[in-house]
Scaffold this active site. Structure first.
Site: not given
Ligand code: GAR
Length: 193
Positions: A12, A14, A69, A96, A111, A113, A148, A177
Site C-alpha cells: 500500500g 502508493n 470473479r 483482474i 490504475n 502499472h 488488461l 517515482q
Molecule cells: C506497485 O509497483 C504498482 O505499480 C504495482 O504493484 C506495486 C504495489 O506497491 N501494480 C501492479 O503490478 C498492478 N498490476 P504498493 O502496494 O506498495 O503500492
C-alpha cells in the site's frame, strides 16, 4: 464532496503516497476531494493497517470467499458504492477485474502499472524490461478499460536501467517515482473537475 476510494492488495505504499499528498496539498480545501475508504482483498495487507491507524475507513473483501470473479466483483462494487465515489483508484490491487466492474466505473477507474505502457503489460515487468535490454523502465497511470493494462495513458515516469540492475533494485527505484507520479496525476484530474 468528491469521494475517492482506493483499492490495494499489499504494502500500500502508493495508497500512502496518495493519502499523504492529499493532506499536504489540501485536496479537500482546494477541490472538495476526500479519500473516503481503503479496501483490500487481503486481510494481511500492511497498507490496510496503516490506513486504519490514520483513521480512514477500511474494508476487507477476500476474493477467496467468492465462487467466481463476477461474484467477487459484484460484492466489491457494493462496498465501493457505499462510499459514493467520484474516483476509484487501483494502487497495487492485484486482481483482474471483470468487464462489468470496469464498465460500472468507466472513466473514473484509474490504475498505476509498473512499466512504460504499452510495453510490458501483466506481471514481472522489471525483469522483462531488463532482459529485453531496455535503457529505461518506469511506471504508467492510466484509465482502466476491460483490456488488461490498456486505456488512456494519463502520466508516466521514466527511470533509467543501469548496469548490473536487478529486478528488485529497479522495482524500488520505480516505486519511489510511482509515489510522485500517482498523486500528481490524481491532483491534475481533480483540478480539471
Ligand atoms: C506497485 O509497483 C504498482 O505499480 C504495482 O504493484 C506495486 C504495489 O506497491 N501494480 C501492479 O503490478 C498492478 N498490476 P504498493 O502496494 O506498495 O503500492
Amino acid at each position: 464532496m468528491k469521494n475517492i476510494v482506493i483499492l490495494i492488495s499489499g504494502g500500500g505504499s502508493n495508497m500512502r503516497a496518495l493519502v499523504e499528498a492529499a493532506r499536504r496539498e489540501g485536496w479537500e480545501q482546494r477541490w472538495g476531494a476526500r479519500i473516503s475508504a481503503v479496501i483490500s482483498n487481503r486481510a494481511d495487507s500492511a497498507g490496510l493497517a496503516w490506513a486504519r491507524e490514520q483513521g480512514l475507513a477500511t474494508a476487507v473483501l477476500s476474493h477467496r470467499d467468492f465462487e467466481s470473479r463476477e461474484a467477487f466483483d459484484a460484492a466489491l462494487a457494493q462496498v465501493i458504492d457505499g462510499h459514493q465515489p467520484s474516483w476509484v483508484l487501483l494502487a497495487g490491487f492485484m486482481r483482474i477485474l471483470t468487464p462489468g466492474f470496469v464498465a460500472r466505473y468507466e472513466g473514473r477507474l484509474i490504475n498505476i502499472h509498473p512499466s512504460l505502457l504499452p510495453a510490458f503489460t501483466g506481471l514481472d515487468t522489471h525483469r522483462r524490461a531488463i532482459e529485453a535490454g531496455c535503457a529505461v523502465a518506469g511506471a504508467t497511470v492510466h484509465r482502466v478499460t476491460a483490456v488488461l493494462d490498456h486505456g488512456q495513458i494519463l502520466g508516466q515516469a521514466v527511470v533509467p536501467i543501469v548496469a548490473g540492475d536487478t529486478p528488485e533494485r529497479l522495482a524500488a527505484r520505480v516505486l519511489s517515482q510511482e509515489h510522485r507520479l500517482y498523486p500528481s496525476v490524481v491532483a491534475r484530474l481533480l483540478a480539471q473537475g
